[in-house]
Design a protein around this motif. Structure first.
Motif, mmCIF file in Angstrom:
data_model
loop_
_atom_site.group_PDB
_atom_site.id
_atom_site.type_symbol
_atom_site.label_atom_id
_atom_site.label_comp_id
_atom_site.label_asym_id
_atom_site.label_seq_id
_atom_site.Cartn_x
_atom_site.Cartn_y
_atom_site.Cartn_z
ATOM 1 N N VAL A 458 0.845 -1.200 0.000
ATOM 2 C CA VAL A 458 0.000 0.000 0.000
ATOM 3 C C VAL A 458 0.874 1.242 0.000
ATOM 4 C CG1 VAL A 458 -1.900 1.206 1.112
ATOM 5 C CG2 VAL A 458 -1.684 -1.252 1.384
ATOM 6 N N VAL A 459 1.885 1.235 0.843
ATOM 7 C CA VAL A 459 2.793 2.378 0.930
ATOM 8 C C VAL A 459 3.467 2.606 -0.414
ATOM 9 C CG1 VAL A 459 4.810 3.325 2.112
ATOM 10 C CG2 VAL A 459 3.152 1.950 3.387
ATOM 11 N N ASP A 460 3.902 1.523 -1.059
ATOM 12 C CA ASP A 460 4.559 1.641 -2.360
ATOM 13 C C ASP A 460 3.616 2.212 -3.409
ATOM 14 O OD1 ASP A 460 6.834 0.539 -1.258
ATOM 15 O OD2 ASP A 460 6.380 -1.500 -1.916
ATOM 16 N N ILE A 461 2.370 1.741 -3.417
ATOM 17 C CA ILE A 461 1.418 2.181 -4.440
ATOM 18 C C ILE A 461 1.016 3.632 -4.231
ATOM 19 C CG2 ILE A 461 -0.920 1.834 -5.351
ATOM 20 C CD1 ILE A 461 -0.527 -1.174 -4.727
ATOM 21 N N GLU A 510 -8.634 0.388 1.708
ATOM 22 C CA GLU A 510 -9.093 1.552 2.469
ATOM 23 C C GLU A 510 -7.933 2.464 2.854
ATOM 24 O OE1 GLU A 510 -12.904 0.320 4.915
ATOM 25 O OE2 GLU A 510 -11.424 -1.291 5.039
ATOM 26 N N ILE A 511 -6.778 1.875 3.145
ATOM 27 C CA ILE A 511 -5.598 2.690 3.437
ATOM 28 C C ILE A 511 -5.230 3.521 2.208
ATOM 29 C CG2 ILE A 511 -3.122 2.607 3.891
ATOM 30 C CD1 ILE A 511 -3.544 0.236 5.652
ATOM 31 N N LEU A 512 -5.222 2.872 1.048
ATOM 32 C CA LEU A 512 -4.882 3.568 -0.190
ATOM 33 C C LEU A 512 -5.874 4.696 -0.465
ATOM 34 C CD1 LEU A 512 -3.221 3.813 -2.806
ATOM 35 C CD2 LEU A 512 -4.782 2.143 -3.836
ATOM 36 N N ALA A 513 -7.182 4.361 -0.412
ATOM 37 C CA ALA A 513 -8.207 5.371 -0.688
ATOM 38 C C ALA A 513 -8.132 6.522 0.308
ATOM 39 C CB ALA A 513 -9.591 4.725 -0.663
ATOM 40 N N ALA A 514 -7.904 6.204 1.585
ATOM 41 C CA ALA A 514 -7.838 7.232 2.620
ATOM 42 C C ALA A 514 -6.658 8.169 2.395
ATOM 43 C CB ALA A 514 -7.750 6.579 3.999
ATOM 44 N N ALA A 515 -5.496 7.598 2.057
ATOM 45 C CA ALA A 515 -4.306 8.423 1.834
ATOM 46 C C ALA A 515 -4.502 9.351 0.639
ATOM 47 C CB ALA A 515 -3.082 7.529 1.621
ATOM 48 N N ILE A 516 -5.011 8.802 -0.467
ATOM 49 C CA ILE A 516 -5.250 9.614 -1.664
ATOM 50 C C ILE A 516 -6.272 10.711 -1.365
ATOM 51 C CG2 ILE A 516 -6.156 9.568 -4.016
ATOM 52 C CD1 ILE A 516 -3.355 8.350 -3.723
ATOM 53 N N TYR A 565 -4.437 3.823 11.091
ATOM 54 C CA TYR A 565 -5.182 5.083 11.088
ATOM 55 C C TYR A 565 -4.782 5.898 9.863
ATOM 56 C CZ TYR A 565 -6.021 3.835 15.954
ATOM 57 O OH TYR A 565 -6.386 3.167 17.097
ATOM 58 N N ARG A 566 -5.715 6.704 9.421
ATOM 59 C CA ARG A 566 -5.443 7.633 8.328
ATOM 60 C C ARG A 566 -4.400 8.647 8.781
ATOM 61 N NH1 ARG A 566 -11.109 8.587 5.382
ATOM 62 N NH2 ARG A 566 -9.867 10.158 4.322
ATOM 63 N N ILE A 567 -3.796 9.318 7.833
ATOM 64 C CA ILE A 567 -2.825 10.341 8.210
ATOM 65 C C ILE A 567 -3.507 11.552 8.846
ATOM 66 C CG2 ILE A 567 -1.056 9.624 6.578
ATOM 67 C CD1 ILE A 567 -2.037 11.752 4.649
ATOM 68 N N ASN A 568 -4.845 11.656 8.673
ATOM 69 C CA ASN A 568 -5.572 12.731 9.363
ATOM 70 C C ASN A 568 -5.952 12.337 10.791
ATOM 71 O OD1 ASN A 568 -7.849 11.091 9.249
ATOM 72 N ND2 ASN A 568 -8.938 12.339 7.730
ATOM 73 N N GLY A 569 -5.567 11.125 11.210
ATOM 74 C CA GLY A 569 -5.798 10.672 12.573
ATOM 75 C C GLY A 569 -7.001 9.776 12.766
ATOM 76 N N GLY A 570 -7.936 9.809 11.833
ATOM 77 C CA GLY A 570 -9.153 9.007 11.965
ATOM 78 C C GLY A 570 -8.917 7.545 11.627
ATOM 79 N N SER A 571 -9.721 6.677 12.225
ATOM 80 C CA SER A 571 -9.647 5.249 11.924
ATOM 81 C C SER A 571 -10.617 4.915 10.802
ATOM 82 C CB SER A 571 -9.996 4.435 13.173
ATOM 83 O OG SER A 571 -10.110 3.061 12.854
ATOM 84 N N THR A 572 -10.273 3.923 9.999
ATOM 85 C CA THR A 572 -11.231 3.422 9.008
ATOM 86 C C THR A 572 -12.084 2.310 9.609
ATOM 87 O OG1 THR A 572 -9.687 1.773 8.152
ATOM 88 C CG2 THR A 572 -9.656 3.945 7.109
ATOM 89 N N GLN A 573 -11.756 1.898 10.852
ATOM 90 C CA GLN A 573 -12.495 0.825 11.508
ATOM 91 C C GLN A 573 -13.969 1.192 11.626
ATOM 92 O OE1 GLN A 573 -11.673 -2.136 12.107
ATOM 93 N NE2 GLN A 573 -13.253 -2.880 13.470
#
Length: 752
Positions: A458-461, A510-516, A565-573
């Motif tokens: 995910v980090v790479d993409i 969800e990590i990818l979508a959240a970061a973008i 957690y997203r980089i904005n601090g929120g969880s996707t859980q």
């Protein structure tokens, strides 16, 4: 759902967990060292609960409440449709409802043994029930009904009541099949009648519109005599018996270890939905699903009664290259090289697979019964087989004079055993580079139905689309957060970007979508929200904790060790990622997310990481507004939303009449209602999708790959969601383009 698996064992947190477990379990190793005949199940039970308690992010307390949860899940897993156990069985089992926690801690298998033995007994008795029921014709004129809401149904009080439940279940299945057969025969008769009418009209005119008629009055008549109701009814019973025979054959292949895995997973699931036990075979399948490759012959097998049949050859595999095996061939014997062949008729499918798979470069000889009935011995040299469906694929489409790339990622795959093996991060980077070389003006990255996979990929993409910065934050129990960064300043793609998601996009998706989304690097479009899984799992090999190999392979444990957690601090859980542009889909109103799963971990938030929002999307907000307006005015999307509400309302309809006239009337009403939604499946976006040049070369010599790509491109050409994603790419363009309104186009199609 597939889960995020962080296998980076050199990671200090995971290393710490392993060290702690290893030190503590040294006592286990000492205790069991000399006990060659120790009970493997008891060892497994003790080992699993210990590892979970020490390694889980937030381990549950093993008490009476825990025991009740295990009891409920386990009994439901054993007999979900309540067609084996009697109420007397349940009354007997219920005595252990609050004792399972004590039995777990004391390595006591009394409850499991009782339920397993009783299930085997009831299954044996049930074989006679269904065979007896299907011996005689059903009376479909009796006014009776059957409710398929098994969760609310009581258990049968006695054997007679259980037989009655089986009778109604089988009768409903047969009635549904019979109704379909009658309808097909009626439609066939109607087609012939219409053909006769057309033929007579053509015979009078000889030539119609300059075309000689292809169907004459005589030719339109079918030599096939319509079957009677009695004949069709008998066919449905024979078909039902065959299906049940195959079902019981499959169930008969399950052994005590398989059912013990069910029990173990009922225990692990009480910690959270994603903590699971993998028996050795399951661990191997999991590894294959994560890496997308295996060592073997490259054939998919299926069990048909006592026989093992080839269902599909995997493109590029040794069996496919050899061109001797084909779908439909039945495997009779398996030999390792020149060794004596072993008869596999009647053998468990898993055991047949084990004999056929093997290290690269070794020989396996299959004695097969070909589809034409001949017997043939086929020699195959095993090799590395890549499962193409696991890997990323891309396509190019021209829209309004611009070229766009569509990348589909089915899983965030990685091969942890081979650093040079394929992984999603490297493959996406390669596809982006290929798309750039053909001059695309925008990219759609499709992670719909992508259940997750490797955290590192995910980090790479995500890093392909930003300069550098944080991608995701991770927190382990009782420890400070860690931030995973993209540290490569190079941007592989800085143009318009759309990420497509749906309700089944989970974990890594969800990590990818959240970061973008947090960077405002691209626009997220799809379902109202993604699945909502914000936890990280590690797979721990249980064999490393036991020095005594006499107990055999213990398998592995996948347990939740972290939350992300997203980089904005929120969880996707639970909450998932909310789309920037919400597109209605058929499952909008059904409860299928993490928030609807029992024992799901709670939502929370932590401090945000430091990051810089992307400022090169001049039309970002305008594109979102335009898309929302198109969707709001689209007759197709309105119809999809209405269809979703109808599907949701029908999910509560569980009672069916077993009277053929009433059943057919009810089905006809449903079909009439469903006709309103047929335009959804007939939608075409009139866009032409093609493979990239490198794949076009492969397709020339690979018919299987060609067929798969043709099916994918055809699906894309009927996908209204892809079309809207491309519309958004249009709106994100900074250069002037000539285009037709997507809304006008769709409205025109609705009216036609």
């Amino acid at each position: 759902m597939n889960t995020i698996i962080n296998f980076m064992k050199r990671h200090y947190k995971i290393l710490l967990t392993i060290v702690v477990l290893s030190i503590t379990l040294f006592a286990f190793n000492s205790n069991y060292r000399n006990e060659v005949n120790s009970d493997k199940d008891k060892l497994l039970l003790e080992l699993l609960t210990f590892v979970i308690e020490k390694g889980h992010y937030s381990p549950a307390t093993i008490d009476d409440t825990f025991s009740k949860g295990v009891y409920k899940d386990y009994i439901q897993a054993l007999d979900p449709s309540k067609r084996f156990f009697l109420q007397a069985d349940i009354d007997e089992f219920a005595k252990y409802e609050t004792q399972i926690d004590d039995q777990i801690l004391n390595k006591d298998l009394t409850f499991f043994t009782l339920t397993y033995d009783r299930l085997m007994q009831r299954m044996g008795e049930t074989k006679g029930i269904y065979k007896s029921i299907l011996e005689n014709p059903f009376d479909f004129k009796v006014d009776e009904s059957f409710n398929t809401d098994y969760e609310k149904a009581p258990y049968a009080k006695n054997t007679e009541e259980l037989k009655e439940r089986w009778r109604k279940q089988i009768k409903l299945s047969a009635l549904s099949s019979l109704t379909d057969r009658l309808k097909m025969q009626e439609n066939k008769g109607k087609v012939l009648e219409d053909s006769n009418d057309a033929a007579m009209e053509d015979e009078d005119n000889h030539v119609v519109d300059g075309v000689t008629p292809l169907v004459t009055k005589t030719e339109a008549k079918s030599d096939e005599k319509p079957k009677t109701f009695e004949e069709l009814e008998k066919e449905t019973r024979e078909s039902a018996k065959k299906s049940l025979d195959e079902y019981f054959s499959f169930m008969g292949d399950l052994n005590r270890n398989d059912w013990f895995s069910v029990y173990i997973n009922s225990i692990t699931a009480r910690f959270d939905p994603h903590t699971n036990y993998f028996a050795p075979d399951e661990k191997e399948r999991f590894d294959v699903s994560m890496s997308g490759k295996l060592e073997g012959i490259g054939a998919r097998l299926q069990k048909k009664n006592d026989f093992t049949e080839i269902s599909e050859l995997i493109s590029g595999g040794p069996a496919w290259r050899g061109k001797q095996l084909e779908a439909g061939d039945v495997i009779m014997k398996v030999a390792q090289g020149s060794a004596e062949p072993v008869d596999v008729v009647g053998m468990r499918l898993d055991d047949v697979v084990k004999k056929i798979k093997g290290p690269k470069g070794t020989e396996v000889r299959l004695t097969v019964k070909k589809v034409d009935g001949t017997i043939k011995v086929i020699s195959i040299i095993r090799d590395i087989v890549e499962i193409e469906e696991t890997y990323v694929k891309s396509s190019v489409v021209n829209k309004n004079g611009l070229n766009y790339g569509v990348i589909y990622l089915p899983k965030f795959y990685i091969d942890f055993e081979d650093k040079n093996g394929r992984d999603a991060g490297k493959d996406i980077a390669l596809e982006v580079d290929r798309l750039k070389k053909v001059g695309v003006d925008g990219i759609v990255l499709d992670v719909r139905d992508d259940g997750g996979g490797s955290l590192s990929t995910v980090v790479d993409i995500a890093g392909l689309f930003i300069s550098e910065g944080p991608i995701v934050q991770i927190k382990s129990a009782g420890r400070r957060k860690e931030v995973l960064f993209d540290r490569d300043k190079k941007i592989e793609w800085d143009g318009p970007l759309v990420i497509m998601v749906n309700s089944f996009s989970a974990s890594a998706s969800e990590i990818l979508a959240a970061a973008i989304q947090d960077y405002k690097r691209g626009i997220i479009i799809g379902s109202k929200q993604t699945y909502g899984k914000g936890t990280v799992q590690n797979v721990i090999d249980l064999n490393q904790f036991v020095r005594n190999s006499a107990v055999g392979d213990l398998g592995a444990l996948k347990t939740t060790t972290q939350k992300f957690y997203r980089i904005n601090g929120g969880s996707t859980q639970l909450e998932g990622v909310s789309s920037d542009v919400v597109m209605p889909d058929r499952y909008s109103y059904l409860k299928m997310g993490e928030r609807d799963v029992e024992n799901a971990m709670p939502w929370d938030k932590i401090d945000a990481a430091e990051y810089t929002i992307w400022d090169k999307n001049a039309n970002f907000n305008k594109a979102i507004t335009n898309s929302k307006n198109r969707i709001a005015s689209s007759e197709y999307f309105k119809l999809i939303d209405e269809n979703a509400k109808w599907i949701d309302s029908r999910s509560e309809d569980n009672t069916y009449s077993l009277h053929i006239d009433k059943f057919r009337t009810a089905q006809k009403e449903i079909e009439e209602k469903a006709k309103k939604y047929k335009p959804i499946s007939k939608y075409k976006n009139n866009l032409q999708f093609t493979s990239l040049p490198y794949e076009m070369d492969q397709i020339k010599t690979d018919n299987i790959l060609k067929e798969k790509r043709d099916r994918w491109h055809e699906a894309l050409s009927k996908d209204i969601y892809i079309e809207e994603a491309l519309n958004v790419l249009d709106d994100l363009q900074t250069k002037s383009i000539s285009k037709q309104s997507g809304t006008q186009k769709k409205d025109k199609l609705v009216k036609s």
